[in-house]
Design a protein around this motif. Structure first.
Motif, PDB file in Angstrom:
ATOM      1  N   ALA A  12       1.043   3.980  -3.031  1.00  0.00           N
ATOM      2  CA  ALA A  12       0.670   5.877  -2.870  1.00  0.00           C
ATOM      3  C   ALA A  12       1.924   6.427  -3.070  1.00  0.00           C
ATOM      4  CB  ALA A  12       0.405   5.816  -1.373  1.00  0.00           C
ATOM      5  N   GLU A  66       1.679   4.158   8.032  1.00  0.00           N
ATOM      6  CA  GLU A  66       0.892   4.303   8.059  1.00  0.00           C
ATOM      7  C   GLU A  66      -0.773   4.247   8.206  1.00  0.00           C
ATOM      8  OE1 GLU A  66       1.862   8.188   4.243  1.00  0.00           O
ATOM      9  OE2 GLU A  66       0.920   6.552   3.906  1.00  0.00           O
ATOM     10  N   ALA A  92      -4.152   5.166   7.146  1.00  0.00           N
ATOM     11  CA  ALA A  92      -4.114   4.966   5.405  1.00  0.00           C
ATOM     12  C   ALA A  92      -4.018   3.108   5.271  1.00  0.00           C
ATOM     13  CB  ALA A  92      -3.116   5.589   4.958  1.00  0.00           C
ATOM     14  N   ASP A  93      -3.491   2.841   5.307  1.00  0.00           N
ATOM     15  CA  ASP A  93      -3.676   1.053   5.832  1.00  0.00           C
ATOM     16  C   ASP A  93      -5.255   0.528   5.334  1.00  0.00           C
ATOM     17  OD1 ASP A  93      -0.656   1.067   5.042  1.00  0.00           O
ATOM     18  OD2 ASP A  93      -0.498   0.298   7.337  1.00  0.00           O
ATOM     19  N   ARG A 107       0.935  -1.590  -0.168  1.00  0.00           N
ATOM     20  CA  ARG A 107      -0.095  -0.077   0.187  1.00  0.00           C
ATOM     21  C   ARG A 107       0.430   0.949   0.287  1.00  0.00           C
ATOM     22  NH1 ARG A 107      -0.596   4.111   2.509  1.00  0.00           N
ATOM     23  NH2 ARG A 107       0.289   4.091   3.733  1.00  0.00           N
ATOM     24  N   TRP A 108       1.939   1.145   0.325  1.00  0.00           N
ATOM     25  CA  TRP A 108       2.784   2.844   0.793  1.00  0.00           C
ATOM     26  C   TRP A 108       3.768   2.281  -0.821  1.00  0.00           C
ATOM     27  CZ3 TRP A 108       7.466   4.847  -0.083  1.00  0.00           C
ATOM     28  CH2 TRP A 108       8.009   6.124   1.241  1.00  0.00           C
ATOM     29  N   ARG A 146      -7.472   2.581   5.414  1.00  0.00           N
ATOM     30  CA  ARG A 146      -8.581   2.614   4.506  1.00  0.00           C
ATOM     31  C   ARG A 146      -8.858   2.211   3.533  1.00  0.00           C
ATOM     32  NH1 ARG A 146      -7.240   7.911   6.976  1.00  0.00           N
ATOM     33  NH2 ARG A 146      -5.102   8.005   5.343  1.00  0.00           N
TER      34      ARG A 146
END
Length: 231
Positions: free
Chosen positions: A20, A81, A84-85, A16-17, A87
């Protein structure tokens, strides 16, 4: 007969990071093929996620960042984060409702890197359990998401097998829970780390070591979660 799928995404926070990062400018882009970790923002930060290169170098979640840097001088580190992970995982779980309307992300202490699908009565729409798991694995792979999948009668069994089973995907037949869980480590009970460590110190390393044992000593020494999760 309930049937629950556990979808574990062991590379979820890192994936995910990095995804992004592609959408935002960064002065020091991460090399995904070199050791890379995410760490929390505490005064004595600890690693919360590692990429395959970091894992191959011996780094692990929970290790202090100071120790990791002492071992790997060129370690790439970014701030985790978790919001954010979570979501993004919720959005992925919404996507998974293509298989069933009943989808729920993992909750602590099971981790925030996967989700459950209740596919009771729905597997025939995909040609059976094997076909459903194969389709789900293929689609996640197309997203670039390594996944480990298991299906069983209970969320606990499915979670344990997806995390610690030898193969993926795995179908656990109804009634085979104890036999399937017996060789797995006690961490497969989704316990708090301190409880798992205490069990190991007492000589209980596998779930099978606990099955059939008198319950009173465990109830006296451990929180009720141990017996509840074993049940």
């Amino acid at each position: 007969m309930p049937r629950i799928v556990s979808v574990w995404l062991p590379q979820w926070p890192v994936h995910r990071w990095l995804t992004a990062e592609q959408r935002r400018p960064h002065h020091r882009p991460v090399d995904p093929d070199a050791p890379f970790v995410l760490a929390d923002g505490s005064d004595a930060p600890r690693i919360t996620a590692v990429n395959p290169a970091a894992a191959a170098s011996g780094l692990a979640v929970g290790e202090t960042l100071a120790d990791a840097r002492a071992r790997i001088g060129a370690l790439q580190v970014r701030l985790a984060e978790p919001a954010a992970d979570a979501r993004a995982l919720a959005r992925l779980a919404l996507w998974a409702t293509r298989y069933t309307p009943s989808v729920a992300p993992f909750r602590e202490p099971g981790g925030t890197d996967g989700f459950f699908l209740d596919v009771t009565g729905a597997t025939h729409l995909m040609g059976g359990e094997e076909s459903l798991l194969a389709d789900l694995a293929w689609r996640l792979s197309a997203f670039g998401l390594p996944a480990r999948l298991a299906i069983a009668e209970t969320p606990g069994t499915a979670w344990a097998v997806s995390h610690f089973g030898r193969t993926s995907p795995t179908i656990v037949p109804a009634g085979a829970e104890a036999q399937t869980l017996a060789p797995l480590p006690v961490e497969g009970l989704c316990l708090a780390p301190d409880d798992a460590l205490a069990l190991r110190r007492l000589g209980f390393k596998r779930i099978g070591d606990l099955i059939g044992k008198p319950r009173a000593p465990f109830a006296a020494r451990f929180e009720k979660d141990l017996l509840r999760r074993l049940d």
